[in-house]
Design a protein around this motif. Structure first.
Motif, PDB file in Angstrom:
ATOM      1  N   TYR A 120      -4.415   2.755   7.349  1.00  0.00           N
ATOM      2  CA  TYR A 120      -3.731   2.670   6.069  1.00  0.00           C
ATOM      3  C   TYR A 120      -2.955   3.951   5.769  1.00  0.00           C
ATOM      4  O   TYR A 120      -3.237   5.008   6.300  1.00  0.00           O
ATOM      5  N   THR A 121      -2.027   3.817   4.875  1.00  0.00           N
ATOM      6  CA  THR A 121      -1.417   4.959   4.200  1.00  0.00           C
ATOM      7  C   THR A 121      -1.978   4.977   2.795  1.00  0.00           C
ATOM      8  O   THR A 121      -2.090   3.937   2.151  1.00  0.00           O
ATOM      9  N   THR A 122      -2.377   6.159   2.334  1.00  0.00           N
ATOM     10  CA  THR A 122      -2.904   6.306   0.981  1.00  0.00           C
ATOM     11  C   THR A 122      -1.904   7.068   0.146  1.00  0.00           C
ATOM     12  O   THR A 122      -1.419   8.129   0.553  1.00  0.00           O
ATOM     13  N   ALA A 165       1.852  10.811  -0.515  1.00  0.00           N
ATOM     14  CA  ALA A 165       1.207   9.829   0.358  1.00  0.00           C
ATOM     15  C   ALA A 165       0.871  10.480   1.689  1.00  0.00           C
ATOM     16  O   ALA A 165       1.515  11.463   2.092  1.00  0.00           O
ATOM     17  N   ILE A 166      -0.114   9.922   2.367  1.00  0.00           N
ATOM     18  CA  ILE A 166      -0.517  10.425   3.673  1.00  0.00           C
ATOM     19  C   ILE A 166      -0.903   9.253   4.571  1.00  0.00           C
ATOM     20  O   ILE A 166      -1.576   8.325   4.134  1.00  0.00           O
ATOM     21  N   ARG A 167      -0.421   9.314   5.799  1.00  0.00           N
ATOM     22  CA  ARG A 167      -0.816   8.314   6.793  1.00  0.00           C
ATOM     23  C   ARG A 167      -2.139   8.752   7.409  1.00  0.00           C
ATOM     24  O   ARG A 167      -2.267   9.885   7.874  1.00  0.00           O
ATOM     25  N   ILE A 221       5.936   1.218   6.005  1.00  0.00           N
ATOM     26  CA  ILE A 221       6.595   2.006   7.034  1.00  0.00           C
ATOM     27  C   ILE A 221       7.055   3.303   6.379  1.00  0.00           C
ATOM     28  O   ILE A 221       7.008   3.434   5.155  1.00  0.00           O
ATOM     29  N   ALA A 222       7.480   4.261   7.172  1.00  0.00           N
ATOM     30  CA  ALA A 222       7.814   5.579   6.649  1.00  0.00           C
ATOM     31  C   ALA A 222       8.825   5.500   5.498  1.00  0.00           C
ATOM     32  O   ALA A 222       8.678   6.160   4.483  1.00  0.00           O
ATOM     33  N   SER A 223       9.807   4.644   5.634  1.00  0.00           N
ATOM     34  CA  SER A 223      10.867   4.594   4.626  1.00  0.00           C
ATOM     35  C   SER A 223      10.428   3.961   3.317  1.00  0.00           C
ATOM     36  O   SER A 223      11.140   4.055   2.313  1.00  0.00           O
ATOM     37  N   THR A 224       9.296   3.311   3.299  1.00  0.00           N
ATOM     38  CA  THR A 224       8.829   2.660   2.066  1.00  0.00           C
ATOM     39  C   THR A 224       7.574   3.312   1.511  1.00  0.00           C
ATOM     40  O   THR A 224       6.972   2.791   0.571  1.00  0.00           O
ATOM     41  N   SER A 225       7.185   4.446   2.043  1.00  0.00           N
ATOM     42  CA  SER A 225       5.939   5.097   1.617  1.00  0.00           C
ATOM     43  C   SER A 225       5.966   5.525   0.174  1.00  0.00           C
ATOM     44  O   SER A 225       4.916   5.757  -0.421  1.00  0.00           O
ATOM     45  N   ARG A 226       7.160   5.653  -0.405  1.00  0.00           N
ATOM     46  CA  ARG A 226       7.265   6.088  -1.796  1.00  0.00           C
ATOM     47  C   ARG A 226       7.356   4.915  -2.776  1.00  0.00           C
ATOM     48  O   ARG A 226       7.489   5.120  -3.984  1.00  0.00           O
ATOM     49  N   ALA A 283       4.793  -1.261  -1.747  1.00  0.00           N
ATOM     50  CA  ALA A 283       4.305  -1.180  -0.375  1.00  0.00           C
ATOM     51  C   ALA A 283       2.795  -1.043  -0.309  1.00  0.00           C
ATOM     52  O   ALA A 283       2.217  -1.056   0.775  1.00  0.00           O
ATOM     53  N   TYR A 284       2.173  -0.898  -1.463  1.00  0.00           N
ATOM     54  CA  TYR A 284       0.725  -0.685  -1.510  1.00  0.00           C
ATOM     55  C   TYR A 284       0.049  -1.896  -2.128  1.00  0.00           C
ATOM     56  O   TYR A 284       0.375  -2.281  -3.246  1.00  0.00           O
TER      57      TYR A 284
END
Length: 124
Positions: free
Chosen positions: A31-33, A49-51, A101-106, A110-111
Motif C-alpha cells: 500500500y501507499t499511506t 504520502a509514502i510507498r 500510481i506515483a502520479s495520483t499519490s496526492r 486514490a485511497y
C-alpha cells in the motif's frame, strides 16, 4: 485493513508533533499511506504520502521541509513528524491507504481506506 490515527493535540507555533497511523487487519505492505488534512471551512488537502515498498515519499507544497513521513516495519505504522508548526497547520489530519500510481499519490480518490481524524491545533 483498518487504520488508527493518533498523536494529535495542542501545540504552540514553532513546536512539533508526531502523528501515527497504525494498520490492523493486514500489513501496510503493498500500500501507499497518505496523510490529508481538513481545516474548518476548507477542503481536504494532501499533506504527505509514502510507498510502503521502496519508501518513495511525496509532500504537499505547504509542508515541504517541515514535515517528514516515515514507516516502521516492525510496528506496521506510518509516522508524520511535524516540525516548525504554524497556526495554518491547524486541521483534522486523516491517514489513508491505497494503491495509487506515483502520479495520483496526492489525490484523495486514490485511497480506498481511511482512518478517523486526529485533531491538531497550533496556537499563535
Amino acid at each position: 485493513v483498518q487504520l488508527q490515527a493518533s498523536g494529535g493535540g495542542l501545540v504552540q507555533a514553532g513546536g512539533s508533533l508526531r502523528l501515527s497511523c497504525t494498520a490492523s487487519g493486514r500489513p501496510f505492505s503493498g500500500y501507499t499511506t497518505g496523510w490529508f488534512r481538513q481545516a474548518p471551512g476548507k477542503e481536504r488537502e494532501f499533506v504527505a504520502a509514502i510507498r510502503w515498498s521502496g519508501g518513495n515519499t511525496y509532500y504537499g507544497d505547504s509542508v515541504k521541509g517541515r514535515f517528514t513521513i516515515s514507516r516502521n516495519y516492525a510496528k506496521n505504522t506510518v509516522h508524520l513528524q511535524m516540525n516548525s508548526l504554524k497556526p495554518e497547520d491547524t486541521a483534522v489530519y486523516y491517514c489513508a491507504a491505497g494503491t495509487p500510481i506515483a502520479s495520483t499519490s496526492r489525490l484523495q480518490g486514490a485511497y480506498g481506506t481511511w482512518g478517523q481524524g486526529s485533531e491538531v491545533t497550533v496556537s499563535s
